[in-house]
Design a protein around this motif. Structure first.
Motif: not given
Length: 370
Positions: A291-303
């Motif tokens: 989940a930590a990886h998923a959350f950081v990748e989520f925040l790396l999305k431009p929107e």
């Protein structure tokens, strides 16, 4: 809103006074092959961060998209966060932590962090080079940039007609009779003492006593007689006109321009100035690594990065988010690195040189308090 730069400066001072050895920035990455890969719906992701430093809208959206419940605990100081990770060694109870870049080497040296599986973070390719590959973690093995800023000067153009061209001209303006001691500098050794070195072509990592003696003499003669206050966050004083010339972090400078008279101006320090970046780190013992990886990748999305900037006022380094923030007030301060050569910025570090900078700073503050 948090005050991370002030608190980080206090921790740096404490560490410097106690003595610090040169950290190992090239510790061997810890293995990532055994990390769980499936994000478990119904699980909990526990984050340790500054208060009010993550967009609530993004937290809600991530929970809705993954079924993971996110809880955020706030720390009161960088010292508290660093100490907890170093002392607990896997039992902190946190899955994901926000950490200032300058303290990453200490945490990797003490083996308090896990390496990231960057194959799960394709969004890293969209990060500005201003934020990546820095001395605190050149390969970004342990530290994934979250947001950051720099330091410069704010002035009232109705009073100071000629914009400061560099740190030396900024300090020369302190003696302008029209300023009348309505001045402030950052209440911390790295930014204040460092600005003398940056302005005079000297490395802020110097350990030469003569360099610190020259800095101390310069400030004692040219700056302190005209200084109103050491103030890391002069936003309200600039807005009210109590201060008309100030050294300031980008976040606080932007706030002053938003709140204050239309005559306020801001520029990055020159010819060099500092760079501070907060990062996402995986603490040893993280129980929800997927989940930590998923959350950081989520925040790396431009929107989602754009939402973060709107919420906290700091640039995330996600370059594609800029096109979604065209109407952001004073975006030129938020995107402080746009069009600026990368070598303008000096990454903030906790090194043996810091001890001398802190000692110099304390002596200067003692002069003011007499």
């Amino acid at each position: 809103m948090r005050s991370p730069r002030r608190l980080a400066a206090l921790l740096a001072a404490a560490l410097a006074i106690g003595g610090c050895s040169a950290p190992d920035n090239h510790a061997e990455p810890q293995p990532t092959t055994s990390y769980p890969s499936t994000v478990q719906k119904g699980s909990t992701l526990t984050i340790y961060s500054w208060a009010d430093y993550i967009s609530q809208e993004n937290l809600t959206a991530f929970e809705a998209a993954t079924g993971v419940k996110v809880t955020v605990d706030a720390y009161a100081s960088a010292e508290e966060a660093v100490a907890k990770l170093r002392l607990t060694q896997g039992t902190s109870g946190y899955d994901l932590v926000v950490m200032d870049g300058s303290y990453i080497p200490q945490l990797t040296q003490s083996k308090s962090l896990l390496a990231w599986d960057k194959s799960r973070l394709p969004g890293l390719s969209g990060l500005s080079k201003t934020f990546t590959g820095k001395s605190w973690d050149p390969s970004n093995t342990y530290a994934i940039p979250k947001s950051g800023g720099s330091t410069g000067y704010v002035w009232d153009s109705a009073i100071i007609k000629t914009p400061p061209a560099n740190w030396n001209s900024f300090y020369a303006d302190f003696a302008d009779p029209s300023v009348k001691r309505r001045t402030s500098v950052i209440d911390g050794a790295p930014s204040f003492v460092g600005s003398y070195f940056w302005g005079n072509g000297i490395s802020d990592q110097t350990t030469e006593r003569s360099d610190y003696a020259a800095a101390e003499q310069f400030y004692t003669d040219k700056v302190l007689p005209h200084l109103k206050a050491f103030n890391s966050y002069p936003r309200s004083e600039l807005a009210s006109g109590e201060i008309v010339l100030a050294q300031a972090f980008t976040g606080d400078a932007r706030g002053a321009l938003m709140d204050g008279p239309k005559t306020l101006r801001f520029a990055l320090g020159g010819p060099k100035t500092d760079l501070y970046v907060d990062h996402w780190v995986l603490p040893k013992g993280s129980q929800n690594i997927a989940a930590a990886h998923a959350f950081v990748e989520f925040l790396l999305k431009p929107e989602n990065a754009a939402r973060e900037t709107k919420a906290i006022g700091y640039y995330t380094g996600v370059e594609a988010s800029k096109s979604l923030l065209k109407d952001l007030p004073y975006k030129e301060i938020v995107f402080f690195d746009e069009g600026v050569p990368a070598d303008r910025f000096v990454p903030a570090e906790v090194t043996p040189a810091r001890k001398q900078a802190v000692a110099t700073f304390q002596r200067l503050k003692a002069v003011v308090s007499r």
